[in-house]
Design a protein around this motif. Structure first.
Motif, PDB file in Angstrom:
ATOM      1  N   GLU A  69       0.825  -1.206   0.000  1.00  0.00           N
ATOM      2  CA  GLU A  69       0.000   0.000   0.000  1.00  0.00           C
ATOM      3  C   GLU A  69       0.863   1.262   0.000  1.00  0.00           C
ATOM      4  O   GLU A  69       0.517   2.269  -0.625  1.00  0.00           O
ATOM      5  N   ALA A  70       2.030   1.187   0.691  1.00  0.00           N
ATOM      6  CA  ALA A  70       2.919   2.361   0.715  1.00  0.00           C
ATOM      7  C   ALA A  70       3.587   2.594  -0.626  1.00  0.00           C
ATOM      8  O   ALA A  70       4.023   3.719  -0.924  1.00  0.00           O
ATOM      9  N   LEU A  71       3.691   1.527  -1.482  1.00  0.00           N
ATOM     10  CA  LEU A  71       4.373   1.642  -2.767  1.00  0.00           C
ATOM     11  C   LEU A  71       3.428   1.931  -3.928  1.00  0.00           C
ATOM     12  O   LEU A  71       3.877   1.946  -5.088  1.00  0.00           O
ATOM     13  N   GLU A  72       2.138   2.139  -3.647  1.00  0.00           N
ATOM     14  CA  GLU A  72       1.186   2.396  -4.734  1.00  0.00           C
ATOM     15  C   GLU A  72       1.544   3.702  -5.442  1.00  0.00           C
ATOM     16  O   GLU A  72       1.795   4.727  -4.805  1.00  0.00           O
ATOM     17  N   GLY A  73       1.572   3.643  -6.777  1.00  0.00           N
ATOM     18  CA  GLY A  73       1.876   4.808  -7.588  1.00  0.00           C
ATOM     19  C   GLY A  73       3.351   5.010  -7.861  1.00  0.00           C
ATOM     20  O   GLY A  73       3.706   5.959  -8.578  1.00  0.00           O
ATOM     21  N   MET A  74       4.248   4.193  -7.333  1.00  0.00           N
ATOM     22  CA  MET A  74       5.673   4.343  -7.586  1.00  0.00           C
ATOM     23  C   MET A  74       6.052   3.626  -8.864  1.00  0.00           C
ATOM     24  O   MET A  74       5.453   2.602  -9.222  1.00  0.00           O
ATOM     25  N   GLU A  75       7.026   4.166  -9.589  1.00  0.00           N
ATOM     26  CA  GLU A  75       7.433   3.594 -10.871  1.00  0.00           C
ATOM     27  C   GLU A  75       8.194   2.281 -10.679  1.00  0.00           C
ATOM     28  O   GLU A  75       8.010   1.344 -11.454  1.00  0.00           O
ATOM     29  N   ASP A  76       9.067   2.218  -9.694  1.00  0.00           N
ATOM     30  CA  ASP A  76       9.891   1.011  -9.505  1.00  0.00           C
ATOM     31  C   ASP A  76       9.764   0.532  -8.060  1.00  0.00           C
ATOM     32  O   ASP A  76      10.686   0.669  -7.251  1.00  0.00           O
ATOM     33  N   PRO A  77       8.629  -0.028  -7.685  1.00  0.00           N
ATOM     34  CA  PRO A  77       8.456  -0.490  -6.305  1.00  0.00           C
ATOM     35  C   PRO A  77       9.290  -1.757  -6.055  1.00  0.00           C
ATOM     36  O   PRO A  77       9.419  -2.613  -6.917  1.00  0.00           O
ATOM     37  N   ARG A  78       9.835  -1.832  -4.819  1.00  0.00           N
ATOM     38  CA  ARG A  78      10.619  -3.019  -4.436  1.00  0.00           C
ATOM     39  C   ARG A  78      10.380  -3.326  -2.973  1.00  0.00           C
ATOM     40  O   ARG A  78      10.335  -2.419  -2.125  1.00  0.00           O
ATOM     41  N   ILE A  79      10.241  -4.605  -2.697  1.00  0.00           N
ATOM     42  CA  ILE A  79      10.110  -5.095  -1.325  1.00  0.00           C
ATOM     43  C   ILE A  79      11.138  -6.205  -1.128  1.00  0.00           C
ATOM     44  O   ILE A  79      11.244  -7.113  -1.964  1.00  0.00           O
ATOM     45  N   VAL A  99      11.592  -6.839   6.775  1.00  0.00           N
ATOM     46  CA  VAL A  99      10.780  -6.465   5.610  1.00  0.00           C
ATOM     47  C   VAL A  99      11.090  -4.997   5.324  1.00  0.00           C
ATOM     48  O   VAL A  99      10.827  -4.130   6.165  1.00  0.00           O
ATOM     49  N   GLU A 100      11.639  -4.738   4.117  1.00  0.00           N
ATOM     50  CA  GLU A 100      12.106  -3.396   3.772  1.00  0.00           C
ATOM     51  C   GLU A 100      11.577  -3.028   2.393  1.00  0.00           C
ATOM     52  O   GLU A 100      11.568  -3.861   1.473  1.00  0.00           O
ATOM     53  N   ASP A 101      11.100  -1.783   2.244  1.00  0.00           N
ATOM     54  CA  ASP A 101      10.624  -1.304   0.944  1.00  0.00           C
ATOM     55  C   ASP A 101      11.366  -0.029   0.589  1.00  0.00           C
ATOM     56  O   ASP A 101      12.117   0.514   1.398  1.00  0.00           O
ATOM     57  N   ASN A 102      11.151   0.448  -0.650  1.00  0.00           N
ATOM     58  CA  ASN A 102      11.793   1.687  -1.106  1.00  0.00           C
ATOM     59  C   ASN A 102      10.791   2.816  -1.235  1.00  0.00           C
ATOM     60  O   ASN A 102      10.916   3.701  -2.072  1.00  0.00           O
ATOM     61  N   GLY A 103       9.770   2.776  -0.382  1.00  0.00           N
ATOM     62  CA  GLY A 103       8.751   3.802  -0.405  1.00  0.00           C
ATOM     63  C   GLY A 103       9.180   5.053   0.348  1.00  0.00           C
ATOM     64  O   GLY A 103      10.364   5.266   0.640  1.00  0.00           O
ATOM     65  N   PRO A 104       8.221   5.923   0.715  1.00  0.00           N
ATOM     66  CA  PRO A 104       8.548   7.183   1.395  1.00  0.00           C
ATOM     67  C   PRO A 104       9.020   6.979   2.830  1.00  0.00           C
ATOM     68  O   PRO A 104       9.623   7.885   3.414  1.00  0.00           O
ATOM     69  N   GLY A 105       8.756   5.841   3.435  1.00  0.00           N
ATOM     70  CA  GLY A 105       9.195   5.587   4.804  1.00  0.00           C
ATOM     71  C   GLY A 105       8.291   6.228   5.835  1.00  0.00           C
ATOM     72  O   GLY A 105       7.239   6.806   5.511  1.00  0.00           O
TER      73      GLY A 105
END
Length: 741
Positions: free
Chosen positions: A627-637, A656-662
């Protein structure tokens, strides 16, 4: 030590020998003053002894002087005192010696000159003349008597032998001898019957008598005294008579002879001394000069020796005080005398003994203090409460491990530094130091406060208290700050409160939802067909909205119920990596197949936990990340697992780590609280439920932002699940208990 003793013994022997020779030379010189005839024989010995003593003293003094100059330049302790003492001693010794030398030389010269005074010489000459005149008078008297006897013999034609005896007795002669023309003895008379042959006259006596002159002479006698020898020609009464010679020997009175000998001897000695007058004066002056120099050098060397003997204890005391200053209290100075210096040395030794004893007592006290300090350090190290002690100037004195753990800082590196300048302003330590130093700089030494510290990835709530350490003078000797991390306590209180709220809300809200939904559905069935199209449309829309909202509220109530209840866990052993892979497969196809990356530890053993709840944890974490990565061009988990083996036992780590806004910094410490979310939709219970499940399994969870950006959730679970009562889940279900490693 042995070499030094031998050296001192050798020097002592040489000094004794030299002193003996010097005294002997002085005695010999005093003796030769009375007997100047022997002075020339003893003078080389006297001069040699004095010169040898001078050379030895010069060598010794040169050595001591060189050593003194070297010590002076090196600023050796006692060298200046020794130089002053030597100078003073030499000056004190030089003045009287010079005075004695001057007056001795003057008196000696005048005394020698007085020996040869004109009156004395004239008196001796007159006495010698008088003694010689007395002897000449005796000689003339005896010569006249001999002449008389010769005339009597010439007038008496009888046998001369009896006549000679009578004449000898009358004239008191030793011997009378009558000689013929050929020096034959015609008759003789002597008072010494043992001498059969009388003494013959000398050739000189023959010559004088033949020439018609009388002969008289004075001969000394062995053993003392004089004899007068006379020879005269006997007158010829008739022509053709045989020429005859009368020899006579007369004794001189013993007293007169002794007086004559004494006068002669005195005159001869006077003459010898008169000839030795100038050499005597020169020799005596030279000898006195040598004695003066020898005495002066001996006094100077004695001054060196005395100064060294007096300075040596002072140097020992200085060396001892320096050794004591360096901490050597076992030093003992040798006691070389029992005078004031000896008392000082004894006092120094007594002082070092007391200092050594005091040091031992201080060491024992220090050991006791260190032991107590070590015990206190152990206690502080085992405390979960942070303790920081400060100097009066707010310099950090000590800090325990718990303080560093709570403030997330290396407190050991801060010891000796100012608390006000510790840490960056945004760090936990910086905020803590700013708050504490603010109170202390404002004069608030006794205070208690709850602090909220906001870090980059966490928030800490501390309960702090400060008190003052009193010094001996009553003033502040420092400060002690004690603080506890009550973040988990407050979180637990909030969780308990939210659980109670969720239970009550679920109970109060869930009951009216079903009648509302049933009523809306009944109205729709009863009235929808009987109403006009426009009104039926409004009713259909309204009832549909009511049913839809009731369903949403049911979901919310179910979430509340899920958060509030703590059902029994169905613990089993399963492969955690396989479970994570299964849940991840459900999300892979939503965007693309490679947006979820797994880094699973292949050595991870099976975990003992509730499989369904573990699935719920992974599902909630992946759902929040997606849900935090919605709308991102290159989402990664990225999902990572690791096997941990530390002092707390074997465990598994899930990241568990993502490249979203944090997470935003203002909510990063509250992300596990219910209804705290930054997403536009959602209840805010997902991470709260995950935290609750993790804690039910005896694990820990924390959230922060990764260095590269994006949110990161890290949780740690034991391989053997532990319930909140402290036992393992297997034991709770009645199975065999397995000890944690």
């Amino acid at each position: 030590m042995v070499a030094a003793t031998l050296k001192r013994t050798l020097v002592s022997v040489l000094v004794l020998i030299g002193s003996g020779l010097w005294v002997a030379a002085l005695l010999i010189m005093a003796h030769t003053v009375q007997q100047s005839a022997h002075f020339s024989d003893a003078h080389p010995f006297i001069v040699g002894v004095n010169v040898a003593g001078l050379l030895v003293l010069l060598i010794l003094i040169a050595g001591r002087l060189t050593q003194l100059v070297r010590d002076w330049r090196r600023r050796v302790v006692g060298s200046r005192l020794e130089a002053r003492m030597v100078t003073m001693s030499a000056t004190v010794a030089l003045v009287p010696l010079l005075l004695v030398f001057y007056f001795s030389v003057v008196f000696l010269n005048r005394g020698i000159d007085s020996w040869f005074h004109v009156e004395i010489r004239q008196g001796l000459e007159d006495a010698l003349t008088l003694s010689r005149a007395a002897l000449d008078l005796r000689m003339r008297e005896h010569l006249d008597r001999t002449r008389l006897l010769a005339r009597q013999l010439a007038q008496d034609p009888l046998d001369p032998v009896p006549r000679l005896d009578e004449m000898r007795q009358q004239s008191a002669a030793f011997e009378l001898t009558l000689l013929g023309s050929s020096s034959s003895i015609l008759a003789t008379s002597s008072d010494r019957p043992a001498e059969i042959v009388p003494m013959r006259p000398s050739e000189e006596a023959y010559m004088q008598v033949r020439q018609g002159r009388d002969y008289v002479t004075l001969d000394p006698v062995a053993g003392g005294g004089y004899l007068v020898r006379t020879a005269v020609q006997v007158p010829q009464m008739h022509p053709g008579d045989e020429p005859r010679m009368l020899l006579a020997i007369y004794p001189i009175e013993r007293r007169l002879g002794e007086l004559a000998d004494t006068v002669e001897s005195s005159y001869q000695r006077y003459g010898e001394k008169a000839r030795l007058r100038e050499p005597l004066k020169t020799s005596f002056t030279l000898t006195l000069t040598l004695v003066l120099l020898l005495s002066l050098f001996a006094a100077l060397y004695g001054a060196f020796w005395a100064a060294r003997r007096l300075v040596r204890p002072i140097q020992d005391l200085v060396a001892g005080t320096r050794a004591v200053a360096k901490g050597d209290f076992d030093l003992r100075l040798p006691l070389t005398s029992h005078d004031e210096m000896g008392i000082l040395v004894h006092s120094f030794n007594d002082m070092t003994k007391r200092l050594a004893k005091a040091r031992e007592e201080a060491a024992r006290s220090q050991q006791a203090v260190e032991a107590e300090r070590a015990n206190l350090a152990v206690i502080l190290a085992r405390l979960s409460t942070g303790v920081v002690s400060l100097q009066p100037d707010l310099t950090v004195r000590t800090a325990n491990e718990a303080a560093g753990s709570i403030l997330d800082a290396d407190m050991a590196a801060l010891i000796g530094q100012s608390l006000a300048r510790s840490g960056s302003p945004n760090s936990l330590l910086g905020q803590f130091a700013f708050a504490c130093s603010g109170h202390l700089e404002a004069g608030q030494t006794e205070w208690r406060e709850q602090m909220v510290l906001q870090g980059e990835s966490s928030r800490r709530i501390l309960m702090c208290a400060c008190t003052t350490l009193s010094g001996e003078d009553g003033g502040p000797r420092g400060f002690v700050i004690v603080f506890d991390d009550i973040t988990m306590l407050l979180q637990a209180q909030r969780d308990a409160a939210w659980g109670e709220v969720a239970r009550r809300l679920a109970h109060e809200i869930k009951n009216p939802l079903t009648p509302i939904q049933l009523s809306a559905e009944r109205l729709r069935r009863k009235l929808l067909d009987t109403m006009e199209a426009s009104q039926a449309q409004i009713l259909d829309r309204a009832t549909h909205t009511i049913v839809q909202q009731v369903e949403s509220m049911k979901e919310m109530v179910n979430a509340f119920s899920e958060y509030a209840r703590a059902p029994e866990m169905d613990v089993s052993r399963f492969d955690l990596n396989q479970l994570i892979s299964e849940v991840a497969e459900l999300y892979r196809g939503q965007i693309r197949t490679d947006w979820i990356r797994l880094r699973l530890d292949t050595t991870l053993p099976q975990i003992e936990a509730d499989r369904g709840r573990m699935r719920q944890i992974v599902h909630n974490l992946l759902a929040n990340a997606s849900e935090a990565l919605e709308g991102m061009e290159d989402p990664r988990i990225r999902i990572e697992t690791r096997h941990l083996d530390h002092s707390g036992g074997a465990a598994v780590e899930i990241i568990v780590e993502d490249n979203g806004p944090g997470f935003r910094p203002d909510v990063i410490g509250q992300v596990f609280d219910p209804y705290v979310t930054t997403k536009p939709k959602g209840t805010g219970l997902g991470l709260a439920i995950v935290k609750k499940i993790v804690e039910e399994h005896g694990g820990t969870i924390d959230a922060d932002n990764a260095r590269s950006g994006g949110a990161r959730i890290r949780l740690e679970l034991p391989l053997i699940a532990v319930d909140r009562t402290g036992g393992s889940a297997r034991e709770r279900r009645g199975g065999p208990r397995r000890e944690r490693t």
